[in-house]
Motif scaffolding. Structure first.
Motif, PDB file in Angstrom:
ATOM      1  N   GLU A 172      49.625  77.663  -8.951  1.00 36.06           N
ATOM      2  CA  GLU A 172      49.454  78.671 -10.016  1.00 36.06           C
ATOM      3  C   GLU A 172      48.932  78.039 -11.302  1.00 36.06           C
ATOM      4  N   GLU A 173      48.144  76.968 -11.174  1.00 34.51           N
ATOM      5  CA  GLU A 173      47.756  76.178 -12.341  1.00 34.51           C
ATOM      6  C   GLU A 173      46.254  76.164 -12.599  1.00 34.51           C
ATOM      7  N   ASN A 174      45.501  77.169 -12.085  1.00 36.09           N
ATOM      8  CA  ASN A 174      44.116  77.220 -12.533  1.00 36.09           C
ATOM      9  C   ASN A 174      44.060  77.890 -13.911  1.00 36.09           C
ATOM     10  N   ASN A 175      42.882  78.134 -14.432  1.00 36.70           N
ATOM     11  CA  ASN A 175      42.774  78.661 -15.797  1.00 36.70           C
ATOM     12  C   ASN A 175      43.356  80.062 -15.930  1.00 36.70           C
ATOM     13  N   LEU A 176      43.242  80.875 -14.877  1.00 32.47           N
ATOM     14  CA  LEU A 176      43.888  82.194 -14.913  1.00 32.47           C
ATOM     15  C   LEU A 176      45.394  82.031 -14.900  1.00 32.47           C
ATOM     16  N   GLY A 177      45.899  81.037 -14.149  1.00 31.90           N
ATOM     17  CA  GLY A 177      47.332  80.787 -14.126  1.00 31.90           C
ATOM     18  C   GLY A 177      47.872  80.488 -15.511  1.00 31.90           C
ATOM     19  N   TYR A 178      47.097  79.749 -16.299  1.00 28.96           N
ATOM     20  CA  TYR A 178      47.537  79.440 -17.661  1.00 28.96           C
ATOM     21  C   TYR A 178      47.307  80.608 -18.614  1.00 28.96           C
ATOM     22  N   LEU A 179      46.163  81.250 -18.540  1.00 35.18           N
ATOM     23  CA  LEU A 179      45.923  82.409 -19.414  1.00 35.18           C
ATOM     24  C   LEU A 179      46.927  83.505 -19.116  1.00 35.18           C
ATOM     25  N   GLY A 180      47.168  83.748 -17.832  1.00 34.17           N
ATOM     26  CA  GLY A 180      48.219  84.662 -17.407  1.00 34.17           C
ATOM     27  C   GLY A 180      47.896  86.128 -17.593  1.00 34.17           C
ATOM     28  N   PHE A 181      48.872  86.953 -17.247  1.00 32.09           N
ATOM     29  CA  PHE A 181      48.803  88.411 -17.399  1.00 32.09           C
ATOM     30  C   PHE A 181      50.221  88.947 -17.253  1.00 32.09           C
ATOM     31  N   THR A 182      50.421  90.178 -17.672  1.00 30.89           N
ATOM     32  CA  THR A 182      51.727  90.804 -17.515  1.00 30.89           C
ATOM     33  C   THR A 182      51.912  91.212 -16.062  1.00 30.89           C
ATOM     34  N   SER A 183      52.989  90.758 -15.451  1.00 30.90           N
ATOM     35  CA  SER A 183      53.232  91.078 -14.049  1.00 30.90           C
ATOM     36  C   SER A 183      53.428  92.577 -13.860  1.00 30.90           C
ATOM     37  N   LYS A 184      52.924  93.072 -12.758  1.00 27.42           N
ATOM     38  CA  LYS A 184      53.127  94.473 -12.380  1.00 27.42           C
ATOM     39  C   LYS A 184      54.326  94.640 -11.447  1.00 27.42           C
ATOM     40  N   LEU A 185      55.000  93.543 -11.154  1.00 27.98           N
ATOM     41  CA  LEU A 185      56.116  93.577 -10.220  1.00 27.98           C
ATOM     42  C   LEU A 185      57.449  93.613 -10.961  1.00 27.98           C
ATOM     43  N   PRO A 186      58.462  94.236 -10.349  1.00 23.93           N
ATOM     44  CA  PRO A 186      59.800  94.184 -10.962  1.00 23.93           C
ATOM     45  C   PRO A 186      60.357  92.775 -10.886  1.00 23.93           C
ATOM     46  N   GLU A 187      61.330  92.480 -11.718  1.00 23.54           N
ATOM     47  CA  GLU A 187      61.882  91.131 -11.788  1.00 23.54           C
ATOM     48  C   GLU A 187      62.355  90.623 -10.438  1.00 23.54           C
ATOM     49  N   GLU A 188      63.004  91.467  -9.660  1.00 24.25           N
ATOM     50  CA  GLU A 188      63.591  91.003  -8.394  1.00 24.25           C
ATOM     51  C   GLU A 188      62.537  90.642  -7.351  1.00 24.25           C
ATOM     52  N   ASP A 189      61.251  91.011  -7.574  1.00 27.12           N
ATOM     53  CA  ASP A 189      60.174  90.568  -6.689  1.00 27.12           C
ATOM     54  C   ASP A 189      59.686  89.165  -7.039  1.00 27.12           C
ATOM     55  N   HIS A 190      60.032  88.694  -8.213  1.00 28.99           N
ATOM     56  CA  HIS A 190      59.700  87.328  -8.600  1.00 28.99           C
ATOM     57  C   HIS A 190      60.712  86.373  -7.979  1.00 28.99           C
ATOM     58  N   ARG A 191      60.275  85.177  -7.692  1.00 28.37           N
ATOM     59  CA  ARG A 191      61.163  84.201  -7.039  1.00 28.37           C
ATOM     60  C   ARG A 191      62.395  83.924  -7.896  1.00 28.37           C
ATOM     61  N   ASP A 192      62.176  83.667  -9.191  1.00 30.73           N
ATOM     62  CA  ASP A 192      63.311  83.386 -10.071  1.00 30.73           C
ATOM     63  C   ASP A 192      64.186  84.618 -10.277  1.00 30.73           C
ATOM     64  N   GLY A 193      63.569  85.791 -10.285  1.00 34.23           N
ATOM     65  CA  GLY A 193      64.347  87.017 -10.397  1.00 34.23           C
ATOM     66  C   GLY A 193      65.217  87.248  -9.173  1.00 34.23           C
ATOM     67  N   TRP A 194      64.668  86.959  -7.999  1.00 30.39           N
ATOM     68  CA  TRP A 194      65.430  87.103  -6.755  1.00 30.39           C
ATOM     69  C   TRP A 194      66.606  86.119  -6.740  1.00 30.39           C
ATOM     70  N   ILE A 195      66.347  84.885  -7.161  1.00 31.48           N
ATOM     71  CA  ILE A 195      67.416  83.884  -7.209  1.00 31.48           C
ATOM     72  C   ILE A 195      68.524  84.333  -8.155  1.00 31.48           C
ATOM     73  N   THR A 196      68.162  84.842  -9.328  1.00 32.83           N
ATOM     74  CA  THR A 196      69.172  85.292 -10.286  1.00 32.83           C
ATOM     75  C   THR A 196      70.012  86.424  -9.707  1.00 32.83           C
ATOM     76  N   LYS A 197      69.368  87.343  -9.010  1.00 31.35           N
ATOM     77  CA  LYS A 197      70.103  88.443  -8.372  1.00 31.35           C
ATOM     78  C   LYS A 197      71.114  87.892  -7.369  1.00 31.35           C
ATOM     79  N   LYS A 198      70.708  86.922  -6.563  1.00 34.34           N
ATOM     80  CA  LYS A 198      71.611  86.340  -5.565  1.00 34.34           C
ATOM     81  C   LYS A 198      72.742  85.546  -6.233  1.00 34.34           C
TER      82      LYS A 198
END
Length: 487
Positions: A172-198
């Motif tokens: 996730e470290e190309n130039n788009l990875g760094y520029l980024g964007f607002t995720s369209k996914l709920p937190e629990e679909d993110h890896r860290d969000g899923w871990i926090t839920k568990k």
């Protein structure tokens, strides 16, 4: 989100005497978190959880990692050994279970009668491993034998997340990875969000009477910068300060030239707009705030369950992030401060009263010091003399060490204190691990007091030669002791 740590009721002499007063040990780590991406240090950044931990404990302002990349750094932390001792030098490395150089942190606690629960990233490397001492183990990305993974429990969410980050490229470290964007996914679909839920689910149901060794490790704020909705809005990107470029016409790194995908980053960010620079930096900070928020929710649950009434809390990161400093340099893979310095905090009700609270400690400390610290507070004898030292009783240390082995023909080592930094580049030794002055092929020396950006290399300048020589002696002596560790 505010953390309420109770006052210390255990004197240092009481720690670890029996099960009833052995403290819970809470070890929290995230990934690629710059030393200055902390509200306590930088008012631009919103980190109420970490700031609260620091207010109730010690913040180590000069902490460094032992290798500026995930796999060797995390092996170093979890084994309590330097990369030159684990034999894990790069992200492409790793050790099978059969060749582990020592016990892991979790194994020490498991053998001492603790319940061991680990959530999130460990990143042991290229081999599939066991859980290495964790009885309860949840992972979001890399499977361990016996661990519960996101892809097995919620494959649809993992597929959605992987699709969203696909355009961000490797790591996730190309130039788009760094520029980024607002995720369209709920937190629990993110890896860290899923871990926090568990984590929350596990803590809410936990009824084990043993003391707890709890490990929580996040994958962010490492790029990509696709933070869930709600966190970017906390920032005013218009007023974000971003990396200032040195007055150079080309990269001047002696020790890390050509090892950070410069051909991808430099042309893009040289031509990026001010708005893009501000958005990139703001989204990194928003990622930091999101992780801080999840840490806060976890600590709130730990407190609600009474697990912070007698506990030590250690927080650090595996390494930093350059964010475009040092002439359009991104990610890590170098020994400059943006990459090697980490935000380290020691807190919790089980800290000895003599340490005090809300203190800034500028002693030279390292991530390798986490292991002896948590073992001491739990009264666990490691059976060997670990190369790190406990943060509960720091002894004199001339400097801190970090290593870069990213090139096949070179090895670079850092020796640093608050005032100065030496980086020496050596012919890499493939068969003999000893390094001598005859192996030095280049170097960098910085006056950090007058040049905190590390723009002006003073290596071999007459005014600083005596100081440089002393740092060289200290660094070579440190390398010599590492080679002979355990003899």
């Amino acid at each position: 989100m505010e953390i309420q740590c109770t006052g210390n009721t255990n004197k240092q002499s009481d720690i670890g005497e029996n099960d009833s007063n052995r403290p819970n040990v809470i070890f929290i780590m995230d990934d690629q978190h710059r030393w200055d991406a902390l509200g306590k240090v930088n008012p631009q950044v919103i980190t109420p959880t970490l700031d609260s931990l620091a207010e109730k404990g010690l913040y180590f302002s000069q902490a460094v990692c032992q290798a500026p990349m995930c796999v060797p750094s995390r092996n170093s932390i979890m084994f309590g050994l330097y990369p030159n001792q684990t034999g894990v030098f790069r992200n492409s490395g790793g050790l099978p279970d059969s060749l582990m150089p020592a016990k892991t942190m979790a194994q020490y606690f498991q053998e001492a009668g603790y319940e061991t629960a680990g959530f999130g990233k460990t990143h042991w490397g290229k081999y599939r491993t066991s859980t290495r001492g964790f009885e309860t183990r949840y992972v979001s990305e890399i499977d361990e034998e016996g661990a519960i993974s996101m892809s097995s429990v919620n494959p649809a969410a993992k597929t959605r997340y992987d699709a969203e980050i696909g355009p961000m490229g490797a790591g996730e470290e190309n130039n788009l990875g760094y520029l980024g964007f607002t995720s369209k996914l709920p937190e629990e679909d993110h890896r860290d969000g899923w871990i926090t839920k568990k984590v929350i689910e596990y803590l809410e149901k936990r009824d084990d009477e043993r003391p707890l060794f709890f490990y929580l490790s996040y994958m962010k704020p490492h790029a990509g910068h696709n933070v869930p909705e709600g966190y970017e809005e906390l920032y005013d990107s218009e007023h974000i300060q971003y990396a200032e470029q040195p007055p150079w016409e080309e990269d001047r790194s002696v020790h890390a030239k050509g090892v950070n995908r410069r051909e991808m980053y430099e042309p893009y960010w040289k031509n990026a707009t001010e708005e893009q620079w501000k958005l990139m930096t703001m989204r990194y900070y928003a990622n930091v705030t999101w992780i801080d928020d999840m840490m806060g929710r976890t600590l709130h649950t730990l407190r609600k369950k009474g697990l912070l009434d007698n506990a030590i809390v250690v927080y650090t990161s595996d390494h930093g992030e350059m964010l475009g400093e040092q002439y359009y340099r991104f990610n890590k893979y170098n020994l400059y401060d943006g990459s090697v310095r980490v935000p380290m905090i020691l807190s919790g009700s089980a800290l000895p009263d003599s340490l005090g609270i809300n203190r800034v400690n500028d002693f030279p400390v390292e991530n390798i010091d986490v292991m002896p610290t948590v073992l001491e507070v739990a009264g666990i004898n490691p059976g060997i003399e670990l190369p790190g030292q406990s943060l509960l009783g720091l002894k004199k240390r001339n400097g801190t060490f970090s290593a870069l082995h990213e090139r096949d023909d070179e090895a670079a080592f850092m020796w640093r204190n608050k005032e100065y930094k030496l980086i020496l580049v050596f012919n890499r030794k493939q068969s003999a691990p000893e390094y001598t002055k005859n192996d030095i092929i280049g170097g960098e020396f910085y006056d950090l007091t007058n040049d905190p950006n590390e723009w002006y290399n003073l290596y071999d300048q007459s005014e600083f030669r005596e100081k440089q020589e002393q740092f060289t002696v200290d660094l070579l002596d440190h390398l010599y002791k590492m080679v002979r560790f355990g003899d």
